[in-house]
Design an enzyme around this catalytic site. Sequence first.
Site, PDB file in Angstrom:
ATOM      1  N   TYR A  53     -14.651   1.753   8.939  1.00  0.00           N
ATOM      2  CA  TYR A  53     -13.730   2.309   9.468  1.00  0.00           C
ATOM      3  C   TYR A  53     -13.438   2.582  10.869  1.00  0.00           C
ATOM      4  CZ  TYR A  53      -9.215   4.108   7.856  1.00  0.00           C
ATOM      5  OH  TYR A  53      -7.867   4.629   7.811  1.00  0.00           O
ATOM      6  N   HIS A  90      -2.870   5.944  -4.077  1.00  0.00           N
ATOM      7  CA  HIS A  90      -3.162   5.751  -5.657  1.00  0.00           C
ATOM      8  C   HIS A  90      -3.968   7.037  -6.400  1.00  0.00           C
ATOM      9  CE1 HIS A  90      -5.074   2.546  -8.101  1.00  0.00           C
ATOM     10  NE2 HIS A  90      -4.158   2.320  -8.247  1.00  0.00           N
ATOM     11  N   GLY A 105       0.835  -1.124  -0.066  1.00  0.00           N
ATOM     12  CA  GLY A 105       0.216  -0.022  -0.245  1.00  0.00           C
ATOM     13  C   GLY A 105       1.140   1.288  -0.631  1.00  0.00           C
ATOM     14  N   PHE A 106      -0.096   2.176   0.112  1.00  0.00           N
ATOM     15  CA  PHE A 106       1.220   3.706   0.494  1.00  0.00           C
ATOM     16  C   PHE A 106       1.559   4.115   1.151  1.00  0.00           C
ATOM     17  CE2 PHE A 106      -0.224   8.139   1.276  1.00  0.00           C
ATOM     18  CZ  PHE A 106       1.024   8.580   1.091  1.00  0.00           C
ATOM     19  N   SER A 120      -4.779  -2.227   6.240  1.00  0.00           N
ATOM     20  CA  SER A 120      -6.267  -1.964   6.131  1.00  0.00           C
ATOM     21  C   SER A 120      -6.741  -0.467   5.006  1.00  0.00           C
ATOM     22  CB  SER A 120      -6.877  -1.210   7.651  1.00  0.00           C
ATOM     23  OG  SER A 120      -8.180  -0.591   7.118  1.00  0.00           O
ATOM     24  N   ARG A 126      -8.841   9.215  -3.273  1.00  0.00           N
ATOM     25  CA  ARG A 126      -9.236  10.343  -1.433  1.00  0.00           C
ATOM     26  C   ARG A 126      -8.521  11.453  -2.313  1.00  0.00           C
ATOM     27  NH1 ARG A 126      -4.939   6.854   2.235  1.00  0.00           N
ATOM     28  NH2 ARG A 126      -4.857   5.271   0.401  1.00  0.00           N
ATOM     29  N   LYS A 135     -11.386   0.215  13.239  1.00  0.00           N
ATOM     30  CA  LYS A 135      -9.732   1.146  13.997  1.00  0.00           C
ATOM     31  C   LYS A 135     -10.162   1.608  15.801  1.00  0.00           C
ATOM     32  CE  LYS A 135      -7.578   1.600  10.119  1.00  0.00           C
ATOM     33  NZ  LYS A 135      -6.381   0.950  10.293  1.00  0.00           N
TER      34      LYS A 135
HETATM   35  P1  NAD Z   1      -3.301   1.933   1.116  1.00  0.00           P
HETATM   36  O1  NAD Z   1      -4.946   1.601   1.190  1.00  0.00           O
HETATM   37  O2  NAD Z   1      -2.928   2.798   0.284  1.00  0.00           O
HETATM   38  O3  NAD Z   1      -2.791   0.751   1.427  1.00  0.00           O
HETATM   39  C1  NAD Z   1      -2.999  -0.236   2.918  1.00  0.00           C
HETATM   40  C2  NAD Z   1      -2.846  -1.506   2.813  1.00  0.00           C
HETATM   41  O4  NAD Z   1      -3.392  -3.119   2.987  1.00  0.00           O
HETATM   42  C3  NAD Z   1      -2.890  -2.520   1.041  1.00  0.00           C
HETATM   43  O5  NAD Z   1      -1.651  -2.904   0.428  1.00  0.00           O
HETATM   44  C4  NAD Z   1      -3.816  -3.401   0.989  1.00  0.00           C
HETATM   45  O6  NAD Z   1      -4.452  -4.241  -0.025  1.00  0.00           O
HETATM   46  C5  NAD Z   1      -3.366  -3.599   1.979  1.00  0.00           C
HETATM   47  N1  NAD Z   1      -4.646  -5.079   3.217  1.00  0.00           N
HETATM   48  C6  NAD Z   1      -6.009  -4.594   3.073  1.00  0.00           C
HETATM   49  N2  NAD Z   1      -6.506  -5.678   3.661  1.00  0.00           N
HETATM   50  C7  NAD Z   1      -5.824  -6.740   4.109  1.00  0.00           C
HETATM   51  C8  NAD Z   1      -5.360  -8.275   4.051  1.00  0.00           C
HETATM   52  N3  NAD Z   1      -6.572  -8.351   5.609  1.00  0.00           N
HETATM   53  N4  NAD Z   1      -4.352  -8.243   4.978  1.00  0.00           N
HETATM   54  C9  NAD Z   1      -3.307  -7.829   4.169  1.00  0.00           C
HETATM   55  N5  NAD Z   1      -3.208  -6.834   3.417  1.00  0.00           N
HETATM   56  C10 NAD Z   1      -3.573  -6.460   3.468  1.00  0.00           C
HETATM   57  O7  NAD Z   1      -3.539   2.825   2.500  1.00  0.00           O
HETATM   58  P2  NAD Z   1      -3.205   3.186   2.912  1.00  0.00           P
HETATM   59  O8  NAD Z   1      -3.058   4.882   3.065  1.00  0.00           O
HETATM   60  O9  NAD Z   1      -1.035   2.743   2.999  1.00  0.00           O
HETATM   61  O10 NAD Z   1      -2.819   2.811   4.980  1.00  0.00           O
HETATM   62  C11 NAD Z   1      -2.017   2.327   5.792  1.00  0.00           C
HETATM   63  C12 NAD Z   1      -2.646   2.165   7.263  1.00  0.00           C
HETATM   64  O11 NAD Z   1      -2.268   3.331   7.545  1.00  0.00           O
HETATM   65  C13 NAD Z   1      -3.671   1.663   7.229  1.00  0.00           C
HETATM   66  O12 NAD Z   1      -4.003   1.078   8.917  1.00  0.00           O
HETATM   67  C14 NAD Z   1      -4.731   2.513   7.588  1.00  0.00           C
HETATM   68  O13 NAD Z   1      -5.763   3.253   7.888  1.00  0.00           O
HETATM   69  C15 NAD Z   1      -3.779   3.976   8.016  1.00  0.00           C
HETATM   70  N6  NAD Z   1      -3.909   5.095   8.099  1.00  0.00           N
HETATM   71  C16 NAD Z   1      -3.682   6.424   6.882  1.00  0.00           C
HETATM   72  C17 NAD Z   1      -4.126   6.908   6.784  1.00  0.00           C
HETATM   73  C18 NAD Z   1      -3.574   8.020   4.807  1.00  0.00           C
HETATM   74  O14 NAD Z   1      -3.765   9.655   5.112  1.00  0.00           O
HETATM   75  N7  NAD Z   1      -2.555   7.190   4.377  1.00  0.00           N
HETATM   76  C19 NAD Z   1      -4.674   8.276   7.674  1.00  0.00           C
HETATM   77  C20 NAD Z   1      -5.217   7.306   8.725  1.00  0.00           C
HETATM   78  C21 NAD Z   1      -4.895   5.997   9.360  1.00  0.00           C
HETATM   79  N1  UDP Z   2     -13.176  15.399  -0.729  1.00  0.00           N
HETATM   80  C1  UDP Z   2     -13.525  15.940  -2.138  1.00  0.00           C
HETATM   81  N2  UDP Z   2     -13.402  16.249  -2.895  1.00  0.00           N
HETATM   82  C2  UDP Z   2     -13.042  14.286  -3.187  1.00  0.00           C
HETATM   83  C3  UDP Z   2     -12.468  13.988  -2.694  1.00  0.00           C
HETATM   84  C4  UDP Z   2     -12.274  14.017  -0.872  1.00  0.00           C
HETATM   85  O1  UDP Z   2     -13.738  17.266  -1.497  1.00  0.00           O
HETATM   86  O2  UDP Z   2     -12.613  14.375  -4.691  1.00  0.00           O
HETATM   87  C5  UDP Z   2     -13.042  15.711   0.683  1.00  0.00           C
HETATM   88  C6  UDP Z   2     -13.848  14.863   1.659  1.00  0.00           C
HETATM   89  O3  UDP Z   2     -15.160  14.770   0.921  1.00  0.00           O
HETATM   90  C7  UDP Z   2     -13.392  15.142   2.749  1.00  0.00           C
HETATM   91  C8  UDP Z   2     -11.529  15.723   2.549  1.00  0.00           C
HETATM   92  O4  UDP Z   2     -12.156  16.244   1.083  1.00  0.00           O
HETATM   93  O5  UDP Z   2     -13.772  16.009   3.302  1.00  0.00           O
HETATM   94  C9  UDP Z   2     -10.851  14.259   2.732  1.00  0.00           C
HETATM   95  O6  UDP Z   2     -11.235  13.131   1.990  1.00  0.00           O
HETATM   96  P1  UDP Z   2     -10.232  12.320   1.705  1.00  0.00           P
HETATM   97  O7  UDP Z   2     -11.219  10.632   1.244  1.00  0.00           O
HETATM   98  O8  UDP Z   2      -8.806  12.447   1.341  1.00  0.00           O
HETATM   99  O9  UDP Z   2     -10.299  11.306   3.545  1.00  0.00           O
HETATM  100  P2  UDP Z   2     -10.450  11.190   5.176  1.00  0.00           P
HETATM  101  O10 UDP Z   2     -10.563  12.516   5.031  1.00  0.00           O
HETATM  102  O11 UDP Z   2     -12.519  12.143   4.489  1.00  0.00           O
HETATM  103  O12 UDP Z   2     -10.527  10.555   4.997  1.00  0.00           O
END
Ligand code: NAD
Ligand code: UDP
Length: 312
Positions: free
Chosen positions: A144, A180, A10-11, A74, A185, A148
């Site tokens: 979600y 992605h 993932g990211f 996740s 997002r 969490k």
């Molecule tokens: P993402 O979707 O890019 O990455 C998540 C990865 O988890 C994916 O590669 C997916 O295939 C894998 N995955 C999901 N379910 C799985 C399972 N059952 N078994 C094995 N792999 C699994 O998202 P991200 O932004 O990289 O998020 C990573 C973590 O950070 C998540 O737990 C997310 O809740 C948390 N998080 C991210 C953000 C953010 O802004 N990016 C904010 C808050 C929390």
């Molecule tokens: N959002 C938006 N346009 C988009 C995607 C998201 O206005 O094309 C808004 C969304 O409604 C939220 C904020 O941007 O208020 C952040 O959304 P995101 O899905 O990135 O993450 P969230 O913080 O809601 O988990």
Amino acid sequence: MRILVTGAAGFLGSNLTDRLLALGHNVIGVDNYATGEHENIAHLDGNPHFKFLQHDITETFDPGHIDAIYNMASPASPPEYLRLAIETLRVGSIGVENTLKLAEKYNANYLHASTSECYGDPLEHPQRESYWGNVNPVGPRSVYDESKRFAEAMVMAYHRSRGVNTHLVRIFNTYGPRLHPSDGRVISNFIMQALKGEPITIYGDGTQTRSFCYVDDLIDGILLLAASDEHYPVNIGNPGEFTILECAEEVLKMTGSKSELVFAPLPEDDPTRRKPDITKAKELLGWEPHIKLHEGLERCLPYFKEMMEAGH
Ligand code: NAD
Ligand code: UDP
């Protein structure tokens, strides 16, 4: 160290994996490609310090002895966790417990990726770790938010009852390369729309706020937290707060795009504001973010251009 990273394709997981490898560790990456892609770790094919296991962590597995676990698996984007509703609840509950059992078995340090969504639509602003949140337990986002929140409770229980050395990071909206391009997002949507000259989709009236952290800053904070003695949640995020309209303007300015703004309905229970209070991270870890939004957007522009050229 031999380190397990779940969600490694993932990211955040792939960026974290790169950092751990650069620090000289061996990494076992696990991912079921629910929302991640091999493309994010393709550069590690053949790296003797990296092993990949395609596996769903809600099914038990045993990678052998490990010194540390970063549990990042996740779905994280709202459209993706709404699509994968039950999978999201399962990975945040069964998946989390499976990885905690591994930490217990191997006496491994454990860090879980939690989220600012634990605060829901917050009535306290900015959000401190002591705030218990305002979450709708039965709305669409609950798959979600509640997974969490359950995960945090599970992690604390394994710490208290089983002595596992656990850490909880509450991550606030983070962006950067490998976000992605079409997972929905806001930053990826806006940059891709701007690059293609398509309308920028503002949900609601765009006055809702978010606080955006660049991925490198986030990973600095995660590594410091994992090395600390803190077991209670710690916010890691950038307190620079922007309305979604301001965010769109930043993207338009940075890309020089002439895309128009279009307004679309606000998703149900979309938080009206979000901003981390990072006093705890500053005092405990000596951490604070350094990369401002405009600089971070510029840093990830080449990645999104590459994605567009690749047909995304
Ligand atoms: P993402 O979707 O890019 O990455 C998540 C990865 O988890 C994916 O590669 C997916 O295939 C894998 N995955 C999901 N379910 C799985 C399972 N059952 N078994 C094995 N792999 C699994 O998202 P991200 O932004 O990289 O998020 C990573 C973590 O950070 C998540 O737990 C997310 O809740 C948390 N998080 C991210 C953000 C953010 O802004 N990016 C904010 C808050 C929390
Ligand atoms: N959002 C938006 N346009 C988009 C995607 C998201 O206005 O094309 C808004 C969304 O409604 C939220 C904020 O941007 O208020 C952040 O959304 P995101 O899905 O990135 O993450 P969230 O913080 O809601 O988990």
